[in-house]
Design a protein around this motif. Structure first.
Motif, PDB file in Angstrom:
ATOM      1  N   GLY A  71       0.789  -1.232   0.000  1.00 47.37           N
ATOM      2  CA  GLY A  71       0.000   0.000   0.000  1.00 47.37           C
ATOM      3  C   GLY A  71       0.818   1.277   0.000  1.00 47.37           C
ATOM      4  N   HIS A  89       1.455  -0.456 -11.680  1.00 46.93           N
ATOM      5  CA  HIS A  89       0.239   0.211 -11.203  1.00 46.93           C
ATOM      6  C   HIS A  89      -0.394  -0.612 -10.079  1.00 46.93           C
ATOM      7  N   GLU A  90      -0.392  -1.925 -10.238  1.00 44.46           N
ATOM      8  CA  GLU A  90      -0.919  -2.817  -9.194  1.00 44.46           C
ATOM      9  C   GLU A  90      -0.082  -2.748  -7.919  1.00 44.46           C
ATOM     10  N   GLN A  91       1.151  -2.283  -8.037  1.00 44.66           N
ATOM     11  CA  GLN A  91       2.062  -2.220  -6.882  1.00 44.66           C
ATOM     12  C   GLN A  91       2.141  -0.812  -6.277  1.00 44.66           C
ATOM     13  N   ASN A  92       1.218   0.044  -6.679  1.00 41.23           N
ATOM     14  CA  ASN A  92       1.122   1.412  -6.141  1.00 41.23           C
ATOM     15  C   ASN A  92       2.351   2.276  -6.442  1.00 41.23           C
ATOM     16  N   TYR A  97       0.436   7.675   5.599  1.00 41.21           N
ATOM     17  CA  TYR A  97       0.272   6.227   5.476  1.00 41.21           C
ATOM     18  C   TYR A  97       0.952   5.519   6.654  1.00 41.21           C
ATOM     19  N   LYS A 120       3.749   5.326  -8.303  1.00 37.45           N
ATOM     20  CA  LYS A 120       3.101   6.580  -8.729  1.00 37.45           C
ATOM     21  C   LYS A 120       3.862   7.318  -9.837  1.00 37.45           C
ATOM     22  N   PRO A 154       3.018   4.274  -1.302  1.00 38.01           N
ATOM     23  CA  PRO A 154       3.306   4.947  -2.580  1.00 38.01           C
ATOM     24  C   PRO A 154       4.804   4.861  -2.891  1.00 38.01           C
TER      25      PRO A 154
END
Length: 339
Positions: free
Chosen positions: A12, A91-94, A335, A96, A14
């Motif tokens: 989760g 993208h699936e691994q966050n 986060y 950015k 970034p």
């Protein structure tokens, strides 16, 4: 802390990727698909046999198979598909923001037009920004096993595309190919307004890092492990806040280290170095960003705070605007507080 808890935290978080060779994201399934589309054969019976070949004793053994894989990339759509596959994965691994390398000489030496390579990659990056929200910068790398004249030719080909390429880099076989070999072409690139980075001190000595700093005027060192051999260099890197783009799983696979537990990350952090974590050639080395973060975090028993620091360092070391950097750093801080 349990491994699953660390992996969940990392998933989760970034992240930004600053050391990634787009040709090194070529998964076997896509390689076979593109080879078939282009009526080409590769010297492996199937995906499993190709995957078994992904076992290397050193950088050169990896490069041999890397270049063999790249040989099936012929058309603009091939480069688009390669890049798009990478972007959907991260993208699936966050992830950015990405600042990725491409190696035009690997393709132009096979008579593939420079613009096919660039346009295919760039179009996918634009789509990634629009559809996936991943911002990007593009770095053109020179192959150091070739001569400087070849690098100059490649730089000339890139000049009409200065709106698309922000930096030049230096990669491929390091030992015996010091940064000083490319001093003149980097000087020309700097005059043309490109930023510069270079692989240095992965398998080569700490002297190569000095040369990258002093002769190539780099704003980042890619790898840089061997800086630990030189106390003066350590001091300088810390003082200048010079980013090191580390790639743990790559170093493990290429036998730069024998075990992730030996990885000198904590020593580097103790010396106040701006260290960052990336995936290098993830299709070949067993993992993308999350796998690299998790691998090193579990091996070295990193705290969530240390993991968050590495993620923040990635944004600090990027070429994003100061405003965007701060936004992502604040996002990571929030986060961390909530986890």
């Amino acid at each position: 802390m349990k491994d699953s808890s660390i992996q969940s935290f990392i998933a989760g978080l970034p992240k930004t990727e600053l050391h990634l060779h787009i040709e090194g994201t070529f998964e076997p399934e896509l390689m076979f698909k593109i080879a078939k589309r282009n009526n080409l054969t590769i010297p492996y019976a199937d995906v499993d046999e190709l995957k078994r070949a992904y076992s290397f004793n050193n950088l050169q053994e990896f490069l041999d198979i890397y270049y063999a894989g790249a040989s099936v990339l012929i058309k603009e759509e091939d480069f688009y598909d390669l890049t798009w596959a990478y972007l959907t994965k991260v993208h699936e691994q966050n992830v950015k923001h990405v600042e990725i390398f491409f190696d035009p000489q690997t393709h132009t030496d096979r008579n593939i037009p420079f613009e096919y390579v660039l346009n295919g990659i760039y179009r996918a990056l634009e789509d990634g920004q629009e559809k996936l929200g991943i911002s990007f910068k593009l770095i053109m790398s020179f192959l150091r096993h070739l001569d400087e004249a070849s690098a100059f030719k490649t730089l000339e080909q890139a000049l009409p595309y200065k709106d698309k390429i922000v930096a030049v880099g230096l990669d491929s076989s390091e030992v015996g190919n010091p940064p000083s070999k490319f001093k003149n072409v980097f000087q020309k690139a700097l005059e043309e307004g490109f930023l510069t980075v270079a692989h240095a001190g992965e398998e080569g000595p700490s002297e190569y890092i000095w040369e990258a700093l002093d002769l190539l005027k780099v704003t980042r060192i890619d790898h840089g492990n061997r800086c630990l051999d030189d106390p003066k260099l350590l001091q300088r890197l810390a003082q200048e806040e010079m980013p090191l783009t580390l790639c743990p799983l790559s170093n493990l696979e290429l036998k730069v280290i024998q075990d992730l537990k030996e990885y000198p990350l904590l020593t580097m952090m103790e010396h106040n170095l701006l260290v960052t974590i990336h995936s290098d050639d993830p299709a070949y080395f067993g993992g993308y960003m999350n796998e690299n973060f998790s691998g090193i975090a579990i091996a070295l028993d990193l705290s969530k705070s240390q993991i968050a620091t590495l993620a923040k360092n990635g944004f600090k070391a990027s070429w994003l605007s100061d405003k965007k950097k701060q936004e992502y750093i604040q996002e990571i801080d929030l986060y961390l507080l909530s986890h």
